[in-house]
Design a protein around this motif. Structure first.
Motif, PDB file in Angstrom:
ATOM      1  N   UNK A 155       0.797  -1.238   0.000  1.00  0.00           N
ATOM      2  CA  UNK A 155       0.000   0.000   0.000  1.00  0.00           C
ATOM      3  C   UNK A 155       0.826   1.284   0.000  1.00  0.00           C
ATOM      4  N   UNK A 156       2.033   1.260   0.580  1.00  0.00           N
ATOM      5  CA  UNK A 156       2.848   2.487   0.587  1.00  0.00           C
ATOM      6  C   UNK A 156       3.167   2.908  -0.836  1.00  0.00           C
ATOM      7  N   UNK A 157       3.270   1.960  -1.757  1.00  0.00           N
ATOM      8  CA  UNK A 157       3.497   2.294  -3.169  1.00  0.00           C
ATOM      9  C   UNK A 157       2.173   2.370  -3.923  1.00  0.00           C
ATOM     10  N   UNK A 158       1.325   1.374  -3.718  1.00  0.00           N
ATOM     11  CA  UNK A 158       0.096   1.274  -4.509  1.00  0.00           C
ATOM     12  C   UNK A 158      -0.887   2.412  -4.246  1.00  0.00           C
ATOM     13  N   UNK A 159      -0.817   3.025  -3.059  1.00  0.00           N
ATOM     14  CA  UNK A 159      -1.774   4.097  -2.763  1.00  0.00           C
ATOM     15  C   UNK A 159      -1.637   5.281  -3.717  1.00  0.00           C
ATOM     16  N   UNK A 160      -0.500   5.384  -4.386  1.00  0.00           N
ATOM     17  CA  UNK A 160      -0.348   6.410  -5.419  1.00  0.00           C
ATOM     18  C   UNK A 160      -0.298   5.806  -6.821  1.00  0.00           C
ATOM     19  N   UNK A 161      -0.432   4.503  -6.931  1.00  0.00           N
ATOM     20  CA  UNK A 161      -0.395   3.841  -8.238  1.00  0.00           C
ATOM     21  C   UNK A 161      -1.661   3.020  -8.463  1.00  0.00           C
ATOM     22  N   UNK A 162      -2.779   3.489  -7.875  1.00  0.00           N
ATOM     23  CA  UNK A 162      -4.041   2.759  -7.993  1.00  0.00           C
ATOM     24  C   UNK A 162      -4.957   3.410  -9.017  1.00  0.00           C
TER      25      UNK A 162
ATOM     26  N   UNK B   9      -8.233   5.259 -10.518  1.00  0.00           N
ATOM     27  CA  UNK B   9      -8.970   6.417 -10.037  1.00  0.00           C
ATOM     28  C   UNK B   9      -8.120   7.666 -10.093  1.00  0.00           C
ATOM     29  N   UNK B  10      -8.783   8.792 -10.092  1.00  0.00           N
ATOM     30  CA  UNK B  10      -8.086  10.059 -10.250  1.00  0.00           C
ATOM     31  C   UNK B  10      -7.813  10.704  -8.892  1.00  0.00           C
ATOM     32  N   UNK B  11      -7.422   9.861  -7.955  1.00  0.00           N
ATOM     33  CA  UNK B  11      -7.237  10.350  -6.579  1.00  0.00           C
ATOM     34  C   UNK B  11      -6.255   9.439  -5.835  1.00  0.00           C
ATOM     35  N   UNK B  12      -5.612   9.976  -4.815  1.00  0.00           N
ATOM     36  CA  UNK B  12      -4.729   9.122  -4.003  1.00  0.00           C
ATOM     37  C   UNK B  12      -5.530   8.288  -3.015  1.00  0.00           C
TER      38      UNK B  12
ATOM     39  N   UNK C 129     -11.795  13.963  -0.347  1.00  0.00           N
ATOM     40  CA  UNK C 129     -11.995  13.930  -1.800  1.00  0.00           C
ATOM     41  C   UNK C 129     -10.862  14.644  -2.540  1.00  0.00           C
ATOM     42  N   UNK C 130      -9.641  14.377  -2.116  1.00  0.00           N
ATOM     43  CA  UNK C 130      -8.473  14.994  -2.763  1.00  0.00           C
ATOM     44  C   UNK C 130      -8.296  14.397  -4.160  1.00  0.00           C
ATOM     45  N   UNK C 131      -7.948  15.244  -5.137  1.00  0.00           N
ATOM     46  CA  UNK C 131      -7.820  14.823  -6.540  1.00  0.00           C
ATOM     47  C   UNK C 131      -6.370  14.847  -7.006  1.00  0.00           C
ATOM     48  N   UNK C 132      -6.155  14.107  -8.109  1.00  0.00           N
ATOM     49  CA  UNK C 132      -4.819  14.048  -8.709  1.00  0.00           C
ATOM     50  C   UNK C 132      -4.386  15.419  -9.247  1.00  0.00           C
ATOM     51  N   UNK C 133      -5.331  16.087  -9.929  1.00  0.00           N
ATOM     52  CA  UNK C 133      -5.027  17.398 -10.497  1.00  0.00           C
ATOM     53  C   UNK C 133      -4.307  17.306 -11.822  1.00  0.00           C
ATOM     54  N   UNK C 134      -4.119  18.460 -12.470  1.00  0.00           N
ATOM     55  CA  UNK C 134      -3.593  18.460 -13.847  1.00  0.00           C
ATOM     56  C   UNK C 134      -2.161  17.977 -13.985  1.00  0.00           C
ATOM     57  N   UNK C 135      -1.391  18.029 -12.907  1.00  0.00           N
ATOM     58  CA  UNK C 135       0.012  17.600 -12.992  1.00  0.00           C
ATOM     59  C   UNK C 135       0.370  16.563 -11.937  1.00  0.00           C
ATOM     60  N   UNK C 136      -0.631  16.097 -11.185  1.00  0.00           N
ATOM     61  CA  UNK C 136      -0.362  15.109 -10.140  1.00  0.00           C
ATOM     62  C   UNK C 136      -0.095  15.727  -8.782  1.00  0.00           C
TER      63      UNK C 136
END
Lengths: 201, 156
Positions: free
Chosen positions: A57-64, A66-69, A81-88
């Motif tokens: 999960x320490x890696x996958x939580x940012x590699x899952x 959906x457009x969110x962490x 409801x934090x979003x990835x945004x236009x540049x991450x």
């Protein structure tokens, strides 16, 4: 007679030396730059040896997907409801750096942190969720899916990037990735030296 | 010593670098418009700008401000003339008011980056600013109103 005893002793020594060589730790005995054929990989075993880190999960939580962490060992959606945004790096007034510092804060439930805290950009989101080991391996090596990194740059990212390294030091209340960092780095470099072979499936 | 500017004024402070920026703003600089809410970046009441970006000052160490420009609610405008402040008054947004300085500071970043925000843009930007009084509909209306002021050229 003495000649025979000497011959037997030499034979025993040779057998012992051979056994020791065969039982050596691969990471310790194989210098990272030793070339090996990609086919000599035991069907991607050199890659799957460090996959538990990538799937943690320490890696996958940012590699899952959906457009969110995501957060936590259960990889639930990031609160608020934090979003990835236009540049991450999040959106407008809810960027990653709004709450995350370049270091962990000292207590449980406070935002974790590392330099350049962010998700992969939406143009190349590097989503690993749902991939087989073979697909994960291929996507990691593909410059069109890995932010344009060649193999050397990929290995450097995996073994030296400070945000990646955060997985080993995630701060209080979070489970670190399962393999010690030096062991992980050695496995990655052995895989690299072997030609970065991927599993067939 | 740690040096930075606050609302355009240079300050140099002898303070532990790990001190939360919020503490410095409120205790050392006596700018009490920025509020302490949760102390863990969960509510947004302490939002200020560091070099124009929204930051939760309760978890940001003052060392993060070194050499940078800090804006608090007191510095959003000198005379309540910022379009968001005017819209907030016109829409009578606050109820208890405790979260509102943080709401305004987040909204200011949103409007700078998206001068004509949609409802979705507003939700995404303001998602980390909690209001226990539930003034969210008025906050949304006020942001739209401020955006209209800017579009009509009636505001800075």
């Amino acid at each position: 007679m003495k000649r025979v005893e000497f011959f037997v002793a030499v034979l025993i020594l040779a057998v012992c030396a051979g056994a020791l060589w065969l039982s050596r730790p691969v990471a310790a005995a194989e210098p990272p730059n030793t070339p090996r054929a990609a086919s000599d990989s035991n069907d991607g075993a050199l890659f799957t040896a460090f996959v538990p880190v990538l799937r943690h999960p320490r890696c996958m939580n940012c590699h899952s997907k959906g457009d969110y962490p995501r957060q936590g060992d259960d990889s639930h959606r990031h609160t608020m409801d934090i979003r990835r945004g236009p540049a991450g790096f999040g959106v407008t007034a809810a960027k990653c750096s709004t709450c995350h510092q370049d270091h962990n804060l000292g207590n449980v439930h406070l935002p974790p942190g590392a330099p350049a805290w962010h998700l992969p950009s939406p143009s190349m989101p590097m989503i690993w969720e749902g991939l087989t080991d073979a697909q994960l391996c291929q996507s990691l090596k593909d410059p069109k899916q890995n932010q344009g990194r060649n193999l050397d740059q990929l290995v450097e990212h995996l073994t030296e990037d400070k945000l990646v390294a955060w997985g080993w030091n995630p701060g209080p209340g979070r489970t670190p990735v399962p393999i010690p960092h030096d062991e992980f780095s050695a496995k990655v470099k052995v895989w690299q030296a072997a030609g970065a072979p991927c599993p067939s499936r | 010593m740690i040096g930075f500017s606050v609302n355009g004024k240079r300050v140099d402070l002898d303070v532990d670098p790990s001190t939360p920026l919020l503490w410095v703003i409120r205790e050392q600089l006596s700018l009490t418009g920025t509020k302490y809410g949760c102390g863990m970046a969960q509510c947004g009441a302490c939002t200020v700008h560091i070099n124009g970006e929204a930051v939760r000052s309760c978890v940001a160490p003052v060392s993060r401000a070194e050499g940078k420009s800090i804006t608090t609610i007191e510095g959003l405008s000198p005379d309540l003339s910022h379009p968001l402040q005017r819209a907030w008054l016109e829409e009578d947004v606050p109820q208890c008011g405790y979260c509102q300085s943080g709401q305004l500071m987040s909204a200011a970043v949103l409007l700078r980056e998206k001068p004509a925000p949609t409802d979705e843009d507003i939700d995404e930007a303001m998602t980390g600013n909690i209001c226990r009084c539930g003034t969210y509909p008025r906050i949304r209306r006020a942001i739209h109103r401020a955006a209209e002021m800017v579009a009509k050229g009636g505001a800075r």
